[in-house]
Scaffold this motif. Structure first.
Motif, short mmCIF file in Angstrom:
data_model
loop_
_atom_site.label_atom_id
_atom_site.label_comp_id
_atom_site.label_asym_id
_atom_site.label_seq_id
_atom_site.Cartn_x
_atom_site.Cartn_y
_atom_site.Cartn_z
N CYS A 118 0.86 -1.18 0.00
CA CYS A 118 0.00 0.00 0.00
C CYS A 118 0.90 1.23 0.00
O CYS A 118 1.88 1.28 0.75
N ASN A 120 0.14 4.60 0.52
CA ASN A 120 -0.15 5.76 1.38
C ASN A 120 0.24 5.53 2.83
O ASN A 120 0.44 4.40 3.28
N THR A 127 -5.48 3.60 3.09
CA THR A 127 -4.70 2.67 3.90
C THR A 127 -5.56 2.06 5.00
O THR A 127 -5.46 0.86 5.29
N SER A 153 4.59 2.94 1.13
CA SER A 153 5.53 2.51 0.09
C SER A 153 6.71 1.73 0.64
O SER A 153 7.82 1.79 0.11
N GLY A 158 4.76 2.94 -6.62
CA GLY A 158 3.70 2.26 -7.33
C GLY A 158 4.19 1.37 -8.45
O GLY A 158 3.75 0.22 -8.61
N GLY A 175 -4.33 0.07 -4.22
CA GLY A 175 -3.97 1.42 -4.62
C GLY A 175 -4.80 1.85 -5.81
O GLY A 175 -5.72 1.14 -6.23
N ALA A 323 -9.83 3.06 -6.80
CA ALA A 323 -8.80 2.21 -6.22
C ALA A 323 -9.19 0.76 -6.49
O ALA A 323 -10.30 0.47 -6.95
#
Length: 412
Positions: A118, A120, A127, A153, A158, A175, A323
């Motif tokens: 994830c 964020n 999240t 992260s 990403g 995401g 998402a």
């Protein structure tokens, strides 16, 4: 293997095959999966393929440190994951042994660990709902599956996480759906600016036979299964230091965006100067005067305190970002059918809850922004819509999208 050409890596000073070196240090993959995850997966594969047999003693921490060239702490983290999954038995001060696989997942307290990437920070709503998905999976499988959420992260940006998912090195990803466009640009269509009239128009396209076919081909071509893509959000907005009423007002402005090629090309076409900004860095980018605007989702403004940096929010009703929860197809196929159903159902259920929460809090967030001194601008970007129609056809030819895609969408 003995004849394979090798070279020394200038960064890590280790000999490795040239194709591996290029893959590890090229311009796309900047950061590999954490060492403890790689070691855990390698040991897990040895156990599940019976190269390490039930009741067999596994190498000591010292031996594993020497074998992999890592610290004892790294080895301990990898072994802890194997213990949590019920694959090995460890006793303080004693050797570790492989468990009997016939019992794996069958008794209370035994579980398989899946790792979810994830991007964020923990305080971001996406999240929090990723963590809710993790809990729901554990509930639906009565503890047989445990989803470990790696936020902020931790496992890469990403592009890195999507590539790891495609290679089967990451189990799950939660995401923006836009990240899948790195592998297949047609996924960028769902958040293409000024393409959909409203959220209902987007939903009708998502439920269409064309999108179903795209998802099926994505599994075959890239090894990624989209478990649920019903995590809808209100339209994205443009945040800026100065008011924006039309495309003329944003000409030449530097805009902070995710490092997604289509986003970069789109805003360049509209006259802005894109600046790649990672999640969580928008605030500092504004403070450092790197950017003058950014394109974000509503729920990010309050959670990242962006009201401290800019004063204007332009509501253009231009892009309805979604998402998703995506899973490595290899990992998905390794689960029993009942487990597969539980994971998909959890992703769908939590996606519905996520969308309901966002849309129900939409008006309240507007009030919060006004209370923070922000100015909300509602405008009909007719000129931008005309420009984006031309840009859509240009991208369609560039990426070989279906010839009738634009007409198909507008006919829904």
């Amino acid at each position: 293997m003995d004849n394979e050409q090798k070279t020394a890596c200038s960064r890590c000073k280790n000999d490795m095959p040239m194709d591996t070196l290029k893959h590890a240090h090229d311009g796309v993959i900047k950061k590999e999966c954490p060492e403890y995850i790689k070691i855990y997966k390698e040991l897990r594969e040895k156990i599940t393929s019976f190269r390490l047999l039930p009741h067999e003693k596994i190498p000591s921490e010292t031996e594993l440190c020497r074998q992999y060239g890592v610290s004892r702490y790294t080895i301990q983290r990898a072994l802890q994951l194997l213990v949590a999954e019920g694959l090995i038995i460890r006793q303080q001060g004693k050797a570790s042994y492989v468990r009997e696989l016939a019992r794996f997942g069958g008794e209370e307290g035994e579980k398989q660990v899946l790792h979810l990437g994830c991007l964020n920070q923990p305080e971001i709503l996406l999240t929090q709902f990723a963590c809710r998905f993790a809990r729901r999976v554990e509930e639906k499988t009565t503890g047989a599956l445990h989803v470990e959420v790696h936020h902020s992260s931790e496992l890469g940006d990403g592009s890195e996480e999507i590539m790891a998912l495609s290679r089967g090195e990451l189990d799950l990803f939660c995401g923006a759906l836009d990240w899948l466009a790195l592998l297949n640009p047609v996924y960028a269509v769902v958040s293409f600016p000024f393409l959909f009239r409203d959220i209902d128009h987007l939903m009708s396209f998502v439920r269409s036979a064309m999108v179903t076919d795209i998802r099926k081909r994505f599994v075959l071509e890239h090894g990624i299964c989209v478990l649920a893509a019903n995590w809808y959000r209100p339209s994205r907005v443009l945040l800026s230091r100065s008011p924006v009423f039309s495309p003329r007002d944003w000409q030449g402005l530097s805009i902070g965006i995710p490092n997604i090629p289509l986003f970069r090309d789109m805003w360049t076409y509209l006259g802005m100067t894109p600046e790649p900004v990672s999640f969580g860095e928008r605030h500092s980018a504004f403070d450092a005067r790197r950017i003058e605007a950014t394109d974000v989702n509503w729920d990010i403004i309050i959670s990242e305190q962006l009201y401290e940096c800019v004063s204007f929010v332009t509501c253009m009703n231009h892009s309805f970002s979604r998402a998703c929860v995506a899973m490595s197809e290899r990992c998905f196929r390794s689960l029993r059918p009942d487990m597969q159903h539980a994971v998909k159902q959890a992703a769908e259920d939590v996606g519905s809850e996520y969308s309901q929460h966002l849309f129900s809090s939409f008006e309240n967030e507007k009030k919060q922004m006004l209370a923070k001194g922000m100015h909300l601008i509602s405008t009909n970007m007719g000129e931008a819509r005309q420009l984006m129609t031309k840009f859509f056809y240009r991208e369609s030819r560039k990426h070989c999208w279906p010839e009738n895609l634009y007409r198909y969408i507008q006919s829904l």
